[in-house]
Motif scaffolding. Structure first.
Motif, PDB file in Angstrom:
ATOM      1  N   LYS A 166      43.993  37.521  47.354  1.00 54.22           N
ATOM      2  CA  LYS A 166      45.085  37.059  46.500  1.00 54.22           C
ATOM      3  C   LYS A 166      46.407  37.381  47.194  1.00 54.22           C
ATOM      4  CE  LYS A 166      46.308  39.615  42.967  1.00 54.22           C
ATOM      5  NZ  LYS A 166      46.334  40.389  41.717  1.00 54.22           N
ATOM      6  N   TYR A 167      47.496  36.923  46.582  1.00 56.72           N
ATOM      7  CA  TYR A 167      48.786  37.271  47.182  1.00 56.72           C
ATOM      8  C   TYR A 167      49.643  38.045  46.195  1.00 56.72           C
ATOM      9  CZ  TYR A 167      51.050  33.367  44.667  1.00 56.72           C
ATOM     10  OH  TYR A 167      51.533  32.528  43.701  1.00 56.72           O
ATOM     11  N   ILE A 168      50.566  38.810  46.744  1.00 61.42           N
ATOM     12  CA  ILE A 168      51.545  39.532  45.926  1.00 61.42           C
ATOM     13  C   ILE A 168      52.944  39.249  46.493  1.00 61.42           C
ATOM     14  CG2 ILE A 168      49.951  41.408  45.261  1.00 61.42           C
ATOM     15  CD1 ILE A 168      51.761  43.070  47.378  1.00 61.42           C
ATOM     16  N   ALA A 169      53.940  39.405  45.630  1.00 58.67           N
ATOM     17  CA  ALA A 169      55.319  39.172  46.080  1.00 58.67           C
ATOM     18  C   ALA A 169      56.216  40.363  45.774  1.00 58.67           C
ATOM     19  CB  ALA A 169      55.869  37.912  45.403  1.00 58.67           C
ATOM     20  N   LYS A 170      55.643  41.395  45.109  1.00 56.13           N
ATOM     21  CA  LYS A 170      56.464  42.556  44.715  1.00 56.13           C
ATOM     22  C   LYS A 170      55.805  43.844  45.175  1.00 56.13           C
ATOM     23  CE  LYS A 170      58.322  40.557  40.520  1.00 56.13           C
ATOM     24  NZ  LYS A 170      57.685  40.037  39.330  1.00 56.13           N
ATOM     25  N   GLU A 171      56.632  44.821  45.511  1.00 59.83           N
ATOM     26  CA  GLU A 171      56.095  46.090  46.005  1.00 59.83           C
ATOM     27  C   GLU A 171      55.242  46.811  44.944  1.00 59.83           C
ATOM     28  OE1 GLU A 171      58.861  48.252  48.649  1.00 59.83           O
ATOM     29  OE2 GLU A 171      57.809  50.054  47.963  1.00 59.83           O
ATOM     30  N   GLU A 172      55.593  46.628  43.667  1.00 56.82           N
ATOM     31  CA  GLU A 172      54.798  47.285  42.594  1.00 56.82           C
ATOM     32  C   GLU A 172      53.354  46.803  42.605  1.00 56.82           C
ATOM     33  OE1 GLU A 172      58.155  46.007  42.381  1.00 56.82           O
ATOM     34  OE2 GLU A 172      57.842  45.189  40.364  1.00 56.82           O
ATOM     35  N   GLN A 173      53.102  45.634  43.190  1.00 57.36           N
ATOM     36  CA  GLN A 173      51.732  45.083  43.182  1.00 57.36           C
ATOM     37  C   GLN A 173      50.938  45.496  44.425  1.00 57.36           C
ATOM     38  OE1 GLN A 173      53.453  41.124  43.179  1.00 57.36           O
ATOM     39  NE2 GLN A 173      52.513  40.687  41.199  1.00 57.36           N
ATOM     40  N   LEU A 174      51.616  46.157  45.358  1.00 53.89           N
ATOM     41  CA  LEU A 174      50.999  46.416  46.661  1.00 53.89           C
ATOM     42  C   LEU A 174      49.728  47.263  46.578  1.00 53.89           C
ATOM     43  CD1 LEU A 174      51.052  46.227  49.742  1.00 53.89           C
ATOM     44  CD2 LEU A 174      52.755  48.061  49.786  1.00 53.89           C
ATOM     45  N   TYR A 175      49.691  48.202  45.610  1.00 55.80           N
ATOM     46  CA  TYR A 175      48.516  49.079  45.487  1.00 55.80           C
ATOM     47  C   TYR A 175      47.217  48.273  45.372  1.00 55.80           C
ATOM     48  CZ  TYR A 175      48.157  47.983  40.517  1.00 55.80           C
ATOM     49  OH  TYR A 175      47.977  47.315  39.340  1.00 55.80           O
ATOM     50  N   GLN A 176      47.312  47.058  44.830  1.00 56.91           N
ATOM     51  CA  GLN A 176      46.099  46.230  44.643  1.00 56.91           C
ATOM     52  C   GLN A 176      45.450  45.866  45.981  1.00 56.91           C
ATOM     53  OE1 GLN A 176      46.930  42.765  42.184  1.00 56.91           O
ATOM     54  NE2 GLN A 176      48.535  43.866  41.136  1.00 56.91           N
ATOM     55  N   LEU A 177      46.284  45.681  46.997  1.00 53.57           N
ATOM     56  CA  LEU A 177      45.756  45.268  48.307  1.00 53.57           C
ATOM     57  C   LEU A 177      45.438  46.464  49.196  1.00 53.57           C
ATOM     58  CD1 LEU A 177      48.135  42.288  49.228  1.00 53.57           C
ATOM     59  CD2 LEU A 177      46.182  42.304  47.694  1.00 53.57           C
ATOM     60  N   GLN A 178      46.016  47.615  48.853  1.00 52.28           N
ATOM     61  CA  GLN A 178      45.777  48.803  49.693  1.00 52.28           C
ATOM     62  C   GLN A 178      44.349  49.300  49.512  1.00 52.28           C
ATOM     63  OE1 GLN A 178      49.742  50.699  48.364  1.00 52.28           O
ATOM     64  NE2 GLN A 178      49.136  51.881  50.171  1.00 52.28           N
ATOM     65  N   GLY A 179      43.845  49.958  50.533  1.00 54.66           N
ATOM     66  CA  GLY A 179      42.509  50.547  50.455  1.00 54.66           C
ATOM     67  C   GLY A 179      41.435  49.559  50.864  1.00 54.66           C
ATOM     68  N   SER A 180      40.516  50.013  51.707  1.00 62.41           N
ATOM     69  CA  SER A 180      39.407  49.150  52.147  1.00 62.41           C
ATOM     70  C   SER A 180      38.414  48.987  51.024  1.00 62.41           C
ATOM     71  CB  SER A 180      38.684  49.801  53.323  1.00 62.41           C
ATOM     72  OG  SER A 180      39.519  49.774  54.429  1.00 62.41           O
ATOM     73  N   LYS A 181      37.969  47.745  50.850  1.00 62.35           N
ATOM     74  CA  LYS A 181      36.875  47.474  49.910  1.00 62.35           C
ATOM     75  C   LYS A 181      35.699  47.050  50.771  1.00 62.35           C
ATOM     76  CE  LYS A 181      40.788  46.728  47.398  1.00 62.35           C
ATOM     77  NZ  LYS A 181      42.110  46.623  48.052  1.00 62.35           N
ATOM     78  N   TYR A 182      34.662  47.849  50.797  1.00 60.89           N
ATOM     79  CA  TYR A 182      33.561  47.556  51.705  1.00 60.89           C
ATOM     80  C   TYR A 182      32.571  46.571  51.079  1.00 60.89           C
ATOM     81  CZ  TYR A 182      35.591  51.299  54.505  1.00 60.89           C
ATOM     82  OH  TYR A 182      36.454  52.067  55.249  1.00 60.89           O
ATOM     83  N   VAL A 183      33.076  45.367  50.874  1.00 67.36           N
ATOM     84  CA  VAL A 183      32.352  44.240  50.285  1.00 67.36           C
ATOM     85  C   VAL A 183      33.005  42.982  50.870  1.00 67.36           C
ATOM     86  CG1 VAL A 183      31.655  43.116  48.118  1.00 67.36           C
ATOM     87  CG2 VAL A 183      32.462  45.498  48.067  1.00 67.36           C
ATOM     88  N   GLN A 184      32.241  41.893  51.068  1.00 69.55           N
ATOM     89  CA  GLN A 184      32.916  40.686  51.563  1.00 69.55           C
ATOM     90  C   GLN A 184      33.849  40.129  50.485  1.00 69.55           C
ATOM     91  OE1 GLN A 184      30.728  37.231  53.196  1.00 69.55           O
ATOM     92  NE2 GLN A 184      32.527  36.969  54.502  1.00 69.55           N
ATOM     93  N   SER A 185      35.074  39.855  50.909  1.00 71.15           N
ATOM     94  CA  SER A 185      36.082  39.335  49.991  1.00 71.15           C
ATOM     95  C   SER A 185      36.007  37.809  49.947  1.00 71.15           C
ATOM     96  CB  SER A 185      37.441  39.800  50.508  1.00 71.15           C
ATOM     97  OG  SER A 185      38.446  38.997  50.016  1.00 71.15           O
ATOM     98  N   GLU A 186      36.176  37.244  48.743  1.00 73.46           N
ATOM     99  CA  GLU A 186      36.139  35.776  48.616  1.00 73.46           C
ATOM    100  C   GLU A 186      37.538  35.216  48.859  1.00 73.46           C
ATOM    101  OE1 GLU A 186      34.283  34.341  45.028  1.00 73.46           O
ATOM    102  OE2 GLU A 186      34.902  32.288  45.479  1.00 73.46           O
ATOM    103  N   ILE A 187      37.654  34.315  49.823  1.00 72.55           N
ATOM    104  CA  ILE A 187      38.956  33.780  50.249  1.00 72.55           C
ATOM    105  C   ILE A 187      39.557  32.807  49.242  1.00 72.55           C
ATOM    106  CG2 ILE A 187      39.834  32.031  51.916  1.00 72.55           C
ATOM    107  CD1 ILE A 187      40.133  34.862  52.992  1.00 72.55           C
ATOM    108  N   LYS A 188      38.685  32.119  48.504  1.00 71.38           N
ATOM    109  CA  LYS A 188      39.118  31.093  47.532  1.00 71.38           C
ATOM    110  C   LYS A 188      40.047  30.075  48.222  1.00 71.38           C
ATOM    111  CE  LYS A 188      38.405  33.995  43.519  1.00 71.38           C
ATOM    112  NZ  LYS A 188      37.783  33.144  42.532  1.00 71.38           N
ATOM    113  N   TYR A 189      41.159  29.684  47.537  1.00 70.29           N
ATOM    114  CA  TYR A 189      42.073  28.712  48.159  1.00 70.29           C
ATOM    115  C   TYR A 189      43.319  29.400  48.732  1.00 70.29           C
ATOM    116  CZ  TYR A 189      39.371  24.678  46.587  1.00 70.29           C
ATOM    117  OH  TYR A 189      38.381  23.742  46.422  1.00 70.29           O
TER     118      TYR A 189
END
Ligand code: FAD
Length: 362
Positions: free
Chosen positions: A112-135
């Motif tokens: 997914k995408y984020i545009a604000k620093e408050e949302q950054l925690y969502q992307l931080q940290g490795s998730k050891y699972v294949q991520s779905e790219i979607k569109y």
């Protein structure tokens, strides 16, 4: 023809490029997504075949420089040195957009995408699972065409898919990939959570929890304030990931290792930093390895250099302690049996059986 199961990485470039949305990503028995063409919609333009990054290589710059890096700020949500967060903050400060892997509300891993620093925690940290790219490749292109700065992060195969999908070089695009061990099956992750942590009202999951002194601790925070905490590899899912039991087939023969990277920067863990980055190691903070690739990688590193501690390091030393930079892991010899048994027996029984059997790959 789209590539077969042994080589398709599931990067989703074909789904993103299809002008009539005729490609549907379908889950195979193992739980990985593969593209399927819906014949009734297909107009036979073959764009899906041409965009596949495993079929035709993309031009890349072979320049490389290796650094050990620590964020100066305390990046609690990050896995290693917090370098991803520092790059992301720079891009957001320029009004840019950051794409990466996050959990959805059911702890499925999606891009997914984020545009604000408050949302950054969502992307931080490795998730050891294949991520779905979607569109997300289409979304990134839209932002790029509008002149926005875009940071896209993901596994090397996802970045190769994005670059192939875009086909032209965008000055406003920064690509960051990871040193990648390989990606486990989303279905195994979903079944693991459902079977071993059901009814626990999960509040957060950290594959590498920073709260602990040990580098490798997996934790799940439950709603009743109890916490499931396991040091690697003492959990059946983590064990299967570490010993390559249920990685995607293409990961065992990854085509995006070593210099064949399409990113501007590659991030990883500085395993063995005590041997090649002693001054940083003494600071007792987690340390990342950053590989700068090409001119843009160098420029970005320059932009963030006030916010990091860093030391140039020797490539051969880094690779010695982190072989996933250049080579794929080998397939666990029990992988096929594991998936066969899942067809016949319940998930808890099979996962535990292989965990206690302890078949390691070495
Ligand atoms: C599946 C996987 C395997 C890895 N294997 C290795 C390895 O063998 N050796 C090594 O040195 N490092 C490996 N890493 C990278 C390592 O775990 C750290 O992500 C890296 O050191 C960067 O740390 P950081 O603190 O800068 O950033 P962090 O904040 O930890 O990194 C977050 C970044 O990782 C991306 N990300 C997280 N999960 C996924 C996912 N499932 N798919 C795609 N992108 C994702 C996010 O988009 C974001 O860009 C792996 C990461 C993943 C996701």
């Amino acid at each position: 023809m789209l590539p077969g199961e042994n080589v398709c990485t599931g990067c989703g470039a074909c789904k993103n490029i299809c002008p009539v949305n005729a490609i549907k990503m379908c889950t195979n028995f193992e739980g990985f997504l593969y593209p399927g063409i819906q014949d009734e919609k297909c107009i036979h333009c073959k764009r899906c075949e041409h965009v596949c990054p495993i079929k035709k290589n993309i031009e890349n710059d072979e320049y490389e420089e290796y650094f050990a890096v620590q964020a100066k700020t305390d990046e609690k949500e990050s896995t290693s040195g917090g370098i991803f967060a520092i790059i992301a903050k720079y891009v957001l400060s320029q009004g840019g957009i950051v794409f990466g892997a996050a959990f959805d509300k059911n702890y499925k891993v999606i891009h997914k995408y984020i545009a604000k620093e408050e949302q950054l925690y969502q992307l931080q940290g490795s998730k050891y699972v294949q991520s779905e790219i979607k569109y997300t490749f289409r979304q990134a292109k839209n932002f790029l065409d509008k002149g926005k700065m875009v940071l896209f992060s993901g596994t090397p195969c996802q970045i190769a898919g994005l670059r192939k999908y875009l086909s032209v070089t965008y000055e406003n695009l920064i690509c960051v990939d990871l040193i990648c061990h390989g990606v486990p099956a989303p279905k195994i992750w979903k079944m693991y959570l459902r079977t071993f942590h059901k009814n626990k009202n999960i509040k957060s999951i950290r594959f590498r929890d920073n709260k602990y002194m040990k580098e490798k601790v997996f934790s799940i925070q439950y709603g009743d304030s109890k916490r499931y905490v396991k040091e690697y590899p003492n959990d059946p899912y983590i064990w299967g990931f570490c010993y390559d039991l249920f990685l995607r087939k293409s990961c065992y023969n990854c085509m995006f290792k070593g210099v064949v990277s399409y990113s501007d920067l590659t991030l990883g863990d500085a395993w063995g930093a005590e041997n090649y980055a002693k001054s940083l190691y003494r600071r007792k903070k987690r340390t990342s390895v950053v590989i700068l690739r090409g001119e843009k990688g160098v420029q970005i590193f320059d932009q963030i250099s006030n916010n990091i501690e860093y030391q140039k390091v020797d490539k051969s030393q880094v690779i010695k302690y982190n072989p996933c930079i250049v080579s794929s892991v080998s397939c666990n010899k029990e992988r096929e049996n594991f998936f066969e048994e899942l067809k016949k027996h319940c998930f808890r029984y099979v996962l535990k059986k292989y965990y206690y059997k302890g078949v390691i790959n070495k």
